[in-house]
Design a protein around this motif. Structure first.
Motif, PDB file in Angstrom:
ATOM      1  N   ALA A 210     -14.195   2.427   1.574  1.00 51.92           N
ATOM      2  CA  ALA A 210     -13.987   3.244   2.765  1.00 51.92           C
ATOM      3  C   ALA A 210     -12.567   2.956   3.235  1.00 51.92           C
ATOM      4  N   ALA A 211     -11.669   3.899   3.015  1.00 50.71           N
ATOM      5  CA  ALA A 211     -10.238   3.618   3.084  1.00 50.71           C
ATOM      6  C   ALA A 211      -9.698   3.599   4.506  1.00 50.71           C
ATOM      7  N   PRO A 212      -9.216   2.436   4.963  1.00 55.89           N
ATOM      8  CA  PRO A 212      -8.469   2.410   6.225  1.00 55.89           C
ATOM      9  C   PRO A 212      -7.041   2.878   5.990  1.00 55.89           C
ATOM     10  N   ALA A 213      -6.287   2.970   7.052  1.00 56.73           N
ATOM     11  CA  ALA A 213      -4.893   3.380   6.927  1.00 56.73           C
ATOM     12  C   ALA A 213      -4.146   2.396   6.039  1.00 56.73           C
ATOM     13  N   GLY A 214      -3.309   2.920   5.155  1.00 54.15           N
ATOM     14  CA  GLY A 214      -2.524   2.059   4.270  1.00 54.15           C
ATOM     15  C   GLY A 214      -3.094   1.946   2.880  1.00 54.15           C
ATOM     16  N   ASP A 215      -4.364   2.280   2.704  1.00 52.17           N
ATOM     17  CA  ASP A 215      -4.941   2.238   1.365  1.00 52.17           C
ATOM     18  C   ASP A 215      -4.507   3.477   0.585  1.00 52.17           C
ATOM     19  N   THR A 216      -4.476   3.346  -0.736  1.00 52.51           N
ATOM     20  CA  THR A 216      -4.264   4.505  -1.589  1.00 52.51           C
ATOM     21  C   THR A 216      -5.614   5.042  -2.009  1.00 52.51           C
ATOM     22  N   ALA A 217      -5.606   6.111  -2.806  1.00 52.60           N
ATOM     23  CA  ALA A 217      -6.864   6.734  -3.220  1.00 52.60           C
ATOM     24  C   ALA A 217      -7.659   5.841  -4.153  1.00 52.60           C
ATOM     25  N   ASP A 218      -6.975   4.953  -4.878  1.00 47.70           N
ATOM     26  CA  ASP A 218      -7.698   4.164  -5.875  1.00 47.70           C
ATOM     27  C   ASP A 218      -7.539   2.659  -5.702  1.00 47.70           C
ATOM     28  N   ALA A 219      -7.016   2.209  -4.568  1.00 37.02           N
ATOM     29  CA  ALA A 219      -6.850   0.766  -4.362  1.00 37.02           C
ATOM     30  C   ALA A 219      -7.017   0.413  -2.896  1.00 37.02           C
ATOM     31  N   HIS A 220      -7.553  -0.773  -2.643  1.00 36.30           N
ATOM     32  CA  HIS A 220      -7.757  -1.292  -1.298  1.00 36.30           C
ATOM     33  C   HIS A 220      -6.828  -2.491  -1.108  1.00 36.30           C
ATOM     34  N   ALA A 221      -5.989  -2.427  -0.084  1.00 35.59           N
ATOM     35  CA  ALA A 221      -5.005  -3.479   0.131  1.00 35.59           C
ATOM     36  C   ALA A 221      -5.671  -4.796   0.518  1.00 35.59           C
ATOM     37  N   ILE A 222      -5.152  -5.903  -0.020  1.00 35.73           N
ATOM     38  CA  ILE A 222      -5.639  -7.244   0.315  1.00 35.73           C
ATOM     39  C   ILE A 222      -4.508  -8.098   0.878  1.00 35.73           C
ATOM     40  N   ASP A 223      -3.445  -8.260   0.093  1.00 34.73           N
ATOM     41  CA  ASP A 223      -2.248  -9.000   0.523  1.00 34.73           C
ATOM     42  C   ASP A 223      -2.567 -10.401   1.045  1.00 34.73           C
ATOM     43  N   VAL A 224      -3.194 -11.209   0.198  1.00 30.85           N
ATOM     44  CA  VAL A 224      -3.424 -12.622   0.500  1.00 30.85           C
ATOM     45  C   VAL A 224      -2.351 -13.438  -0.214  1.00 30.85           C
TER      46      VAL A 224
END
Length: 296
Positions: A210-224
């Motif tokens: 479920a894509a929040p702002a900043g996600d692309t169509a095929d990836a979910h941002a994590i940035d750890v």
């Protein structure tokens, strides 16, 4: 000679001795084995990995019999310096291959070896066989026509490097009612070594986020970012929804719960695979079926 190379040489000697022992104990009237040599004319081998093999880290030695006689293949083992041990057949049995047919013999991939790998790699298969009234042991190079071994080796050695900086695993799954996202829990436990980061997680052929702002169509941002000295676990609740709702996608699923993670290790970007456990995979597939309205 390195310890890993000595280990492979010892394993090869053990396999060779075992094959010789089996030949020596063959019952009267069975074909007499020939010395180790190439395959008979008309018999070919290659290594393949199908989608159904991936989750179990298996592959198949595909043996083709283009002779006029029945071929029986017994022991099968592959030596490849990119793996820590022989790639051996899963079931101890004989495989009968009729003239003009091919059979895939399932083999188990051992853990990868990441040190002292030569630039030019040759994998060799040792197998015992009978063909008509003759029999023997063959040792020949084996091709990987789909080129799955090199990318698998690269990904899994990247996992080894990442494990020095953190343990990364799916640790929980919380299903949801239809129309709402479930929660897939990803836990990153730093070792304190630092030098790595996890950037994003990609969708699979069955699941997306479920894509929040900043996600692309095929990836979910994590940035750890895994900083030196950090050891506190980071728990990431990932909002999961089905990517598709056709029943056969669940019934025939092979890779729907294997996710690609974009990582960075010592400044070098790359990709690893992270799979849900078998129990969690079952929970997720049941949830997809219920979410989509075709569950029991």
């Amino acid at each position: 000679m390195t310890a890993s190379r000595r280990g492979r040489a010892l394993r090869a000697a053990v396999i060779s001795a075992a094959l010789f022992g089996l030949a020596a104990c063959a019952p009267a009237g069975s074909p007499a084995p020939s010395a180790s040599a190439g395959l008979p004319a008309g018999v070919t081998v290659e290594l393949q990995q199908l989608r159904s093999d991936v989750a179990a880290r298996q592959a198949q030695v595909v043996v083709t019999n283009d002779t006029d006689e029945e071929l029986v293949v017994g022991d099968v083992a592959i030596d490849d310096p990119r793996f820590d041990g022989a790639i051996a057949r899963v079931a101890a049995r004989d495989s009968t291959i009729a003239p003009g047919r091919s059979v895939g013999i399932r083999v188990q991939l051992p853990p990868v070896a990441c040190d002292d790998i030569p630039e030019a790699v040759t994998a060799t298969v040792d197998l015992t066989y009978t063909l008509g009234d003759s029999g023997g042991e063959a040792s020949v190079p084996i091709d990987d026509p789909l080129d799955f071994v090199a990318p698998l080796h690269e990904r899994e050695c990247r996992v080894v490097l990442l494990s020095a900086a953190a343990d990364v695993a799916f640790t929980a799954f919380e299903p949801s009612p239809a129309g709402e996202p479930a929660v897939l829990e990803l836990t990153v436990t730093p070792t304190g070594a630092g030098g790595a980061g996890i950037r994003s997680i990609q969708t699979t052929n069955l699941l997306t986020f479920a894509a929040p702002a900043g996600d692309t169509a095929d990836a979910h941002a994590i940035d750890v970012e895994l900083e030196p000295g950090a050891t506190e676990p980071v728990v990431l609740p990932l909002p999961l929804v089905p990517l598709r709702c056709d029943p056969h996608a669940v019934q025939e699923d092979k890779r729907g719960t294997i996710f690609d993670l974009q990582v960075e290790i010592d400044g070098e970007p790359g990709e690893i695979e992270l799979a849900a456990s078998e129990d969690m995979r079952g929970e997720i597939l049941t949830w997809v079926a219920n979410w989509c309205g075709f569950g029991s």
